[in-house]
Design a protein around this motif. Structure first.
Motif, mmCIF file in Angstrom:
data_model
loop_
_atom_site.group_PDB
_atom_site.id
_atom_site.type_symbol
_atom_site.label_atom_id
_atom_site.label_comp_id
_atom_site.label_asym_id
_atom_site.label_seq_id
_atom_site.Cartn_x
_atom_site.Cartn_y
_atom_site.Cartn_z
ATOM 1 N N PRO A 15 0.414 -15.378 -7.871
ATOM 2 C CA PRO A 15 -0.536 -14.263 -7.994
ATOM 3 C C PRO A 15 0.051 -12.960 -7.444
ATOM 4 O O PRO A 15 0.632 -12.929 -6.370
ATOM 5 C CB PRO A 15 -1.724 -14.728 -7.139
ATOM 6 C CG PRO A 15 -1.131 -15.626 -6.109
ATOM 7 C CD PRO A 15 0.061 -16.275 -6.753
ATOM 8 N N LEU A 16 -0.060 -11.885 -8.241
ATOM 9 C CA LEU A 16 0.311 -10.536 -7.806
ATOM 10 C C LEU A 16 -0.952 -9.679 -7.818
ATOM 11 O O LEU A 16 -1.723 -9.737 -8.783
ATOM 12 C CB LEU A 16 1.349 -9.912 -8.733
ATOM 13 C CG LEU A 16 2.731 -10.557 -8.806
ATOM 14 C CD1 LEU A 16 3.622 -9.759 -9.754
ATOM 15 C CD2 LEU A 16 3.369 -10.607 -7.443
ATOM 16 N N ARG A 17 -1.152 -8.894 -6.777
ATOM 17 C CA ARG A 17 -2.367 -8.090 -6.680
ATOM 18 C C ARG A 17 -2.058 -6.610 -6.873
ATOM 19 O O ARG A 17 -1.120 -6.089 -6.278
ATOM 20 C CB ARG A 17 -3.043 -8.319 -5.326
ATOM 21 C CG ARG A 17 -3.566 -9.741 -5.179
ATOM 22 C CD ARG A 17 -4.184 -9.972 -3.833
ATOM 23 N NE ARG A 17 -4.690 -11.338 -3.710
ATOM 24 C CZ ARG A 17 -5.215 -11.839 -2.603
ATOM 25 N NH1 ARG A 17 -5.281 -11.101 -1.509
ATOM 26 N NH2 ARG A 17 -5.668 -13.068 -2.586
ATOM 27 N N CYS A 18 -2.856 -5.968 -7.694
ATOM 28 C CA CYS A 18 -2.654 -4.551 -8.008
ATOM 29 C C CYS A 18 -4.009 -3.851 -8.031
ATOM 30 O O CYS A 18 -5.011 -4.441 -8.460
ATOM 31 C CB CYS A 18 -1.955 -4.428 -9.364
ATOM 32 S SG CYS A 18 -1.695 -2.723 -9.900
ATOM 33 N N ASP A 19 -4.043 -2.597 -7.570
ATOM 34 C CA ASP A 19 -5.316 -1.858 -7.541
ATOM 35 C C ASP A 19 -5.429 -0.849 -8.682
ATOM 36 O O ASP A 19 -6.263 0.055 -8.640
ATOM 37 C CB ASP A 19 -5.502 -1.155 -6.192
ATOM 38 C CG ASP A 19 -4.392 -0.153 -5.895
ATOM 39 O OD1 ASP A 19 -3.511 0.021 -6.758
ATOM 40 O OD2 ASP A 19 -4.404 0.433 -4.807
ATOM 41 N N ASN A 20 -4.578 -1.007 -9.712
ATOM 42 C CA ASN A 20 -4.613 -0.109 -10.853
ATOM 43 C C ASN A 20 -4.857 -0.919 -12.122
ATOM 44 O O ASN A 20 -3.976 -1.643 -12.592
ATOM 45 C CB ASN A 20 -3.286 0.665 -10.948
ATOM 46 C CG ASN A 20 -3.324 1.769 -11.975
ATOM 47 O OD1 ASN A 20 -3.513 1.521 -13.155
ATOM 48 N ND2 ASN A 20 -3.138 2.996 -11.520
ATOM 49 N N THR A 21 -6.068 -0.800 -12.681
ATOM 50 C CA THR A 21 -6.422 -1.606 -13.862
ATOM 51 C C THR A 21 -5.584 -1.230 -15.078
ATOM 52 O O THR A 21 -5.266 -2.082 -15.916
ATOM 53 C CB THR A 21 -7.914 -1.416 -14.200
ATOM 54 O OG1 THR A 21 -8.205 -0.024 -14.318
ATOM 55 C CG2 THR A 21 -8.796 -2.026 -13.115
ATOM 56 N N SER A 22 -5.194 0.047 -15.183
ATOM 57 C CA SER A 22 -4.373 0.477 -16.331
ATOM 58 C C SER A 22 -3.000 -0.190 -16.302
ATOM 59 O O SER A 22 -2.462 -0.592 -17.340
ATOM 60 C CB SER A 22 -4.207 1.991 -16.322
ATOM 61 O OG SER A 22 -5.460 2.628 -16.466
ATOM 62 N N ALA A 23 -2.422 -0.326 -15.109
ATOM 63 C CA ALA A 23 -1.119 -0.986 -14.975
ATOM 64 C C ALA A 23 -1.232 -2.460 -15.335
ATOM 65 O O ALA A 23 -0.331 -3.031 -15.968
ATOM 66 C CB ALA A 23 -0.597 -0.826 -13.554
ATOM 67 N N ILE A 24 -2.334 -3.086 -14.945
ATOM 68 C CA ILE A 24 -2.550 -4.499 -15.280
ATOM 69 C C ILE A 24 -2.667 -4.664 -16.789
ATOM 70 O O ILE A 24 -2.086 -5.587 -17.382
ATOM 71 C CB ILE A 24 -3.821 -5.028 -14.577
ATOM 72 C CG1 ILE A 24 -3.618 -5.042 -13.053
ATOM 73 C CG2 ILE A 24 -4.169 -6.427 -15.073
ATOM 74 C CD1 ILE A 24 -4.853 -5.435 -12.262
ATOM 75 N N LEU A 60 -9.748 -0.310 -1.157
ATOM 76 C CA LEU A 60 -10.086 -0.493 0.253
ATOM 77 C C LEU A 60 -9.476 -1.762 0.832
ATOM 78 O O LEU A 60 -9.313 -1.882 2.043
ATOM 79 C CB LEU A 60 -11.610 -0.527 0.440
ATOM 80 C CG LEU A 60 -12.348 0.789 0.153
ATOM 81 C CD1 LEU A 60 -13.855 0.585 0.296
ATOM 82 C CD2 LEU A 60 -11.870 1.885 1.102
ATOM 83 N N ASN A 61 -9.141 -2.718 -0.047
ATOM 84 C CA ASN A 61 -8.566 -3.993 0.415
ATOM 85 C C ASN A 61 -7.117 -4.169 -0.032
ATOM 86 O O ASN A 61 -6.601 -5.279 -0.013
ATOM 87 C CB ASN A 61 -9.413 -5.162 -0.105
ATOM 88 C CG ASN A 61 -10.815 -5.157 0.466
ATOM 89 O OD1 ASN A 61 -10.997 -5.138 1.676
ATOM 90 N ND2 ASN A 61 -11.813 -5.140 -0.407
ATOM 91 N N GLN A 62 -6.483 -3.070 -0.430
ATOM 92 C CA GLN A 62 -5.096 -3.133 -0.886
ATOM 93 C C GLN A 62 -4.165 -3.136 0.330
ATOM 94 O O GLN A 62 -3.849 -2.101 0.912
ATOM 95 C CB GLN A 62 -4.788 -1.947 -1.798
ATOM 96 C CG GLN A 62 -3.332 -1.843 -2.249
ATOM 97 C CD GLN A 62 -2.804 -3.081 -2.939
ATOM 98 O OE1 GLN A 62 -2.529 -4.075 -2.283
ATOM 99 N NE2 GLN A 62 -2.672 -3.031 -4.250
ATOM 100 N N LEU A 63 -3.731 -4.311 0.709
ATOM 101 C CA LEU A 63 -2.914 -4.490 1.904
ATOM 102 C C LEU A 63 -1.590 -3.729 1.825
ATOM 103 O O LEU A 63 -1.040 -3.292 2.832
ATOM 104 C CB LEU A 63 -2.651 -5.992 2.117
ATOM 105 C CG LEU A 63 -2.011 -6.430 3.419
ATOM 106 C CD1 LEU A 63 -2.797 -5.920 4.619
ATOM 107 C CD2 LEU A 63 -1.900 -7.938 3.464
ATOM 108 N N GLY A 64 -1.090 -3.537 0.606
ATOM 109 C CA GLY A 64 0.176 -2.841 0.434
ATOM 110 C C GLY A 64 0.142 -1.386 0.867
ATOM 111 O O GLY A 64 1.190 -0.758 1.051
#
Length: 373
Positions: A296-305, A344-348
């Motif tokens: 699993p990779l987490r990203c906060d940008n829906t357009s990039a996903i 708000l929960n983007q640890l990066g």
């Protein structure tokens, strides 16, 4: 363990001749030179020849990845790490450690140092429930070296409102001192990912440091003085990922050397770099007998996903270099799966921007940074 006279154990393939040492000349042949059959300290070939000797010996016993050697025995593994003439080894079975110790002492003259507790500035505290790694002594030495022992503490390494730039009109400071401070802090990031962004930002201005940059660096020391005993905690039982369960095992912070035309493209490029790193880790874990199929990779940008799921090139994406589309290929192969995480929960974020105290402390805790007490 430590290898005694390590470089004297290695053979060299090149023809190398040395003069006779002063006061040790052969009286019959005072003008002759010696041809070396083994390496000597001070010889340029010595470090490479030593590594070739020790690696050839160990590779017969297990797998190898540069300086990491692994031997499997059923469900148990033995891991051996080489650093020049120092060897760290451990196993899931104590008998494997004993066998390895006897094996290598039969080949080289060794000094057994006992259980690992301190190595290259890292303090390792091993207890029944896990391992804690921190650098409290290293921080104290730095504070003393740079005469910053009595600075006032700070809650964060950098103010959330700060904006560092070249500050060409600012007052110049001693560049050698600045380089020394930044270099010392960069080594500290090996156990303190919470200062990664702050240190890397200050490192950008080493060519021409100004007073504003030195003030920012001192702020990091003020934060460290108040968090001497923070370190990385690795509990005994956990699952694997870029986080090993809840524990950070890989981190990276670097200014991108490419120009992005949008935040979507910037996030997409970063996802590609992250994907390459976790795929490398996935292959490394196979040596330990651990198989991870979907990462699993987490990203906060829906357009990039969305971009990773769209194989069609169009005007907005055709200028992106092919190497950045690595993430798209592996999403289609289902090697990795992208998950959305809100900002708000983007640890990066702790690696890319200065944060306020509340968010910084929350993310620091989620990185599994804790006090050894």
């Amino acid at each position: 363990m430590d290898v005694k006279s390590a470089f004297l154990n290695c053979f060299i393939n090149e023809e190398v001749y040395v003069e006779q040492p002063p006061d040790f000349e052969d009286p019959k042949f005072p003008n002759h030179v010696f041809k070396l059959t083994k390496a000597l300290y001070g010889l340029k070939q010595a470090p490479r020849a030593w590594y070739e000797r020790i690696s050839n010996f160990l590779v017969e016993k297990g797998k190898v990845d540069t300086t990491l050697f692994i031997k499997s025995n059923g469900k148990d593994i033995l891991v051996v790490q080489i650093y020049v003439d120092d060897i760290i080894f451990g196993s899931t079975n104590e008998l494997l450690c004993q066998d390895f110790s006897k094996l290598i002492q039969g080949e080289f003259e060794m000094s057994m140092m006992g259980e690992l507790s301190f190595f290259l500035g890292l303090k390792i505290k091993q207890i029944k429930d896990g391992i804690f790694i921190y650098q409290a002594k290293y921080i104290k030495d730095m504070l003393k070296k740079f005469d910053l022992e009595h600075v006032k503490p700070q809650a964060t390494p950098m103010s959330s409102s700060i904006k560092l730039d070249k500050d060409e009109r600012g007052k110049c400071v001693d560049s050698k001192r600045y380089h020394s401070i930044v270099g010392s802090l960069l080594y500290l990031t090996s156990s303190r990912p919470d200062i990664m962004f702050s240190v890397c930002l200050c490192a950008r201005f080493q060519a021409s440091p100004r007073e504003s940059h030195l003030i920012a660096v001192k702020r990091i020391f003020r934060y460290l003085r108040d968090t001497l005993c923070l370190g990385l905690w690795y509990p005994r039982y956990s699952s694997f990922n870029q986080f090993l369960g809840s524990m950070l095992v890989s981190w990276f912070s670097k200014k991108q050397n490419s120009v992005a035309l949008s935040t979507t493209e910037s996030e997409y490029t970063s996802l590609g770099s992250c994907c390459a790193q976790v795929l490398w880790m996935q292959k490394q874990l196979l040596d330990y007998g651990v198989r991870v199929d979907i990462i699993p990779l987490r990203c906060d940008n829906t357009s990039a996903i969305c971009l990773t799921k769209n194989p069609i090139q169009h005007s907005r994406t055709k200028h992106i270099e092919i190497r950045h589309h690595l993430i798209r290929d592996h999403v289609l192969k289902k090697d990795v799966v992208l998950e959305y995480v809100d900002t708000l929960n983007q640890l990066g974020d702790i690696f890319i921007k200065p944060l306020d105290k509340e968010h910084f402390w929350t993310f620091r805790r989620e990185l599994s940074l804790t006090s050894h007490s």
